[in-house]
Scaffold this motif. Structure first.
Motif, PDB file in Angstrom:
ATOM      1  N   THR A  39     -18.553 -10.260   9.602  1.00 28.33           N
ATOM      2  CA  THR A  39     -18.284 -11.095  10.769  1.00 28.33           C
ATOM      3  C   THR A  39     -18.582 -10.358  12.057  1.00 28.33           C
ATOM      4  N   PHE A  40     -19.621  -9.540  12.041  1.00 31.34           N
ATOM      5  CA  PHE A  40     -19.975  -8.745  13.226  1.00 31.34           C
ATOM      6  C   PHE A  40     -20.148  -9.620  14.446  1.00 31.34           C
ATOM      7  N   SER A  41     -20.669 -10.817  14.259  1.00 29.34           N
ATOM      8  CA  SER A  41     -20.940 -11.690  15.407  1.00 29.34           C
ATOM      9  C   SER A  41     -19.673 -12.073  16.158  1.00 29.34           C
ATOM     10  N   THR A  42     -18.512 -11.866  15.545  1.00 28.10           N
ATOM     11  CA  THR A  42     -17.237 -12.178  16.211  1.00 28.10           C
ATOM     12  C   THR A  42     -16.506 -10.927  16.693  1.00 28.10           C
ATOM     13  N   TYR A  43     -17.170  -9.773  16.626  1.00 29.37           N
ATOM     14  CA  TYR A  43     -16.559  -8.543  17.127  1.00 29.37           C
ATOM     15  C   TYR A  43     -16.858  -8.394  18.618  1.00 29.37           C
ATOM     16  N   HIS A  44     -15.852  -7.990  19.364  1.00 29.74           N
ATOM     17  CA  HIS A  44     -16.122  -7.475  20.706  1.00 29.74           C
ATOM     18  C   HIS A  44     -16.583  -6.025  20.520  1.00 29.74           C
ATOM     19  N   MET A  45     -17.633  -5.642  21.223  1.00 32.21           N
ATOM     20  CA  MET A  45     -18.184  -4.299  21.062  1.00 32.21           C
ATOM     21  C   MET A  45     -18.190  -3.567  22.392  1.00 32.21           C
ATOM     22  N   GLY A  46     -18.059  -2.266  22.320  1.00 28.29           N
ATOM     23  CA  GLY A  46     -18.044  -1.478  23.548  1.00 28.29           C
ATOM     24  C   GLY A  46     -18.730  -0.139  23.379  1.00 28.29           C
ATOM     25  N   TRP A  47     -19.117   0.422  24.487  1.00 27.89           N
ATOM     26  CA  TRP A  47     -19.662   1.776  24.549  1.00 27.89           C
ATOM     27  C   TRP A  47     -18.788   2.614  25.474  1.00 27.89           C
ATOM     28  N   PHE A  48     -18.554   3.839  25.050  1.00 32.49           N
ATOM     29  CA  PHE A  48     -17.751   4.791  25.802  1.00 32.49           C
ATOM     30  C   PHE A  48     -18.452   6.151  25.734  1.00 32.49           C
ATOM     31  N   ARG A  49     -17.988   7.073  26.567  1.00 28.54           N
ATOM     32  CA  ARG A  49     -18.496   8.437  26.488  1.00 28.54           C
ATOM     33  C   ARG A  49     -17.392   9.416  26.861  1.00 28.54           C
ATOM     34  N   GLN A  50     -17.571  10.635  26.405  1.00 24.27           N
ATOM     35  CA  GLN A  50     -16.611  11.678  26.738  1.00 24.27           C
ATOM     36  C   GLN A  50     -17.349  12.982  26.957  1.00 24.27           C
ATOM     37  N   ALA A  51     -17.227  13.503  28.154  1.00 22.93           N
ATOM     38  CA  ALA A  51     -17.812  14.789  28.495  1.00 22.93           C
ATOM     39  C   ALA A  51     -16.777  15.877  28.223  1.00 22.93           C
ATOM     40  N   PRO A  52     -17.230  17.097  28.001  1.00 29.26           N
ATOM     41  CA  PRO A  52     -16.293  18.195  27.736  1.00 29.26           C
ATOM     42  C   PRO A  52     -15.254  18.340  28.840  1.00 29.26           C
ATOM     43  N   GLY A  53     -14.004  18.400  28.442  1.00 31.58           N
ATOM     44  CA  GLY A  53     -12.930  18.589  29.398  1.00 31.58           C
ATOM     45  C   GLY A  53     -12.547  17.356  30.180  1.00 31.58           C
ATOM     46  N   LYS A  54     -13.150  16.213  29.833  1.00 30.06           N
ATOM     47  CA  LYS A  54     -12.853  14.973  30.562  1.00 30.06           C
ATOM     48  C   LYS A  54     -12.306  13.919  29.603  1.00 30.06           C
ATOM     49  N   VAL A  55     -11.666  12.914  30.168  1.00 31.25           N
ATOM     50  CA  VAL A  55     -11.142  11.825  29.353  1.00 31.25           C
ATOM     51  C   VAL A  55     -12.285  10.890  28.967  1.00 31.25           C
ATOM     52  N   ARG A  56     -12.041  10.132  27.905  1.00 34.85           N
ATOM     53  CA  ARG A  56     -13.033   9.163  27.469  1.00 34.85           C
ATOM     54  C   ARG A  56     -13.217   8.093  28.539  1.00 34.85           C
ATOM     55  N   GLU A  57     -14.464   7.756  28.796  1.00 32.09           N
ATOM     56  CA  GLU A  57     -14.815   6.833  29.879  1.00 32.09           C
ATOM     57  C   GLU A  57     -15.434   5.559  29.318  1.00 32.09           C
ATOM     58  N   PHE A  58     -14.945   4.437  29.771  1.00 29.66           N
ATOM     59  CA  PHE A  58     -15.525   3.144  29.413  1.00 29.66           C
ATOM     60  C   PHE A  58     -16.885   2.988  30.090  1.00 29.66           C
ATOM     61  N   LEU A  59     -17.850   2.455  29.366  1.00 30.39           N
ATOM     62  CA  LEU A  59     -19.177   2.223  29.927  1.00 30.39           C
ATOM     63  C   LEU A  59     -19.547   0.741  29.965  1.00 30.39           C
ATOM     64  N   ALA A  60     -19.393   0.058  28.845  1.00 30.01           N
ATOM     65  CA  ALA A  60     -19.845  -1.333  28.784  1.00 30.01           C
ATOM     66  C   ALA A  60     -19.107  -2.054  27.662  1.00 30.01           C
ATOM     67  N   ARG A  61     -18.980  -3.373  27.832  1.00 31.63           N
ATOM     68  CA  ARG A  61     -18.289  -4.181  26.845  1.00 31.63           C
ATOM     69  C   ARG A  61     -18.993  -5.506  26.676  1.00 31.63           C
ATOM     70  N   SER A  62     -19.152  -5.915  25.439  1.00 33.95           N
ATOM     71  CA  SER A  62     -19.741  -7.209  25.122  1.00 33.95           C
ATOM     72  C   SER A  62     -18.740  -8.002  24.289  1.00 33.95           C
ATOM     73  N   ARG A  63     -18.257  -9.093  24.833  1.00 34.92           N
ATOM     74  CA  ARG A  63     -17.372  -9.965  24.075  1.00 34.92           C
ATOM     75  C   ARG A  63     -18.226 -11.008  23.371  1.00 34.92           C
ATOM     76  N   TRP A  64     -17.902 -11.273  22.114  1.00 35.31           N
ATOM     77  CA  TRP A  64     -18.766 -12.138  21.324  1.00 35.31           C
ATOM     78  C   TRP A  64     -18.788 -13.555  21.863  1.00 35.31           C
ATOM     79  N   ASN A  65     -17.701 -13.966  22.529  1.00 34.99           N
ATOM     80  CA  ASN A  65     -17.580 -15.345  22.977  1.00 34.99           C
ATOM     81  C   ASN A  65     -17.835 -15.508  24.471  1.00 34.99           C
ATOM     82  N   GLU A  66     -18.420 -14.488  25.080  1.00 36.18           N
ATOM     83  CA  GLU A  66     -18.755 -14.571  26.501  1.00 36.18           C
ATOM     84  C   GLU A  66     -20.248 -14.307  26.668  1.00 36.18           C
ATOM     85  N   GLY A  67     -20.804 -14.887  27.666  1.00 36.91           N
ATOM     86  CA  GLY A  67     -22.242 -14.758  27.873  1.00 36.91           C
ATOM     87  C   GLY A  67     -22.650 -13.579  28.724  1.00 36.91           C
TER      88      GLY A  67
END
Length: 117
Positions: free
Chosen positions: A27-55
């Motif tokens: 059911t991947f098509s119904t998953y919200h998906m996101g990308w994050f990153r974490q640099a050394p010594g830093k907290v994880r940072e949100f980059l992008a989000r795709s909600r399955w039910n939003e355009g």
């Protein structure tokens, strides 16, 4: 859900990379998906989000207009096209899945992106 990120590497400043994240599940098509990153010594940072039910896709200010997230439901894969890369983009990049609307609880192992100046 298992996630496998790939596509990282070493690139010069101003260059481009495309990350991929392959997901398991019927059911991947119904998953919200996101990308994050974490640099050394830093907290994880949100980059992008795709909600399955939003355009539309939501981006962090730091990457908006340079990064583009897309998804191919037929391949159970999301992508992150990264252009105009900067040394400060150097980090371990993760994809994540929210399978039931409760938040990103499934994470991939990360792929390293290194941008040289």
């Amino acid at each position: 859900v298992q996630l496998q990120a790939s596509g990282g590497g070493l690139v010069q400043a101003g260059g481009s990379l495309r990350l991929s994240c392959a997901a398991s599940g019927r059911t991947f098509s119904t998953y919200h998906m996101g990308w994050f990153r974490q640099a050394p010594g830093k907290v994880r940072e949100f980059l992008a989000r795709s909600r399955w039910n939003e355009g539309r896709t939501m981006y962090a200010t730091s990457v908006k207009d340079r990064f583009t997230m897309s998804r191919d439901n037929a391949k159970n894969t999301v992508y992150l096209q990264m252009n105009s890369l900067k040394p400060e983009d150097t980090a371990l990049y993760f994809c994540a899945a929210d399978t039931d609307g409760s938040g990103f609880t499934s994470w991939g192992q990360g792929t390293q992106v290194t941008v040289s100046s």
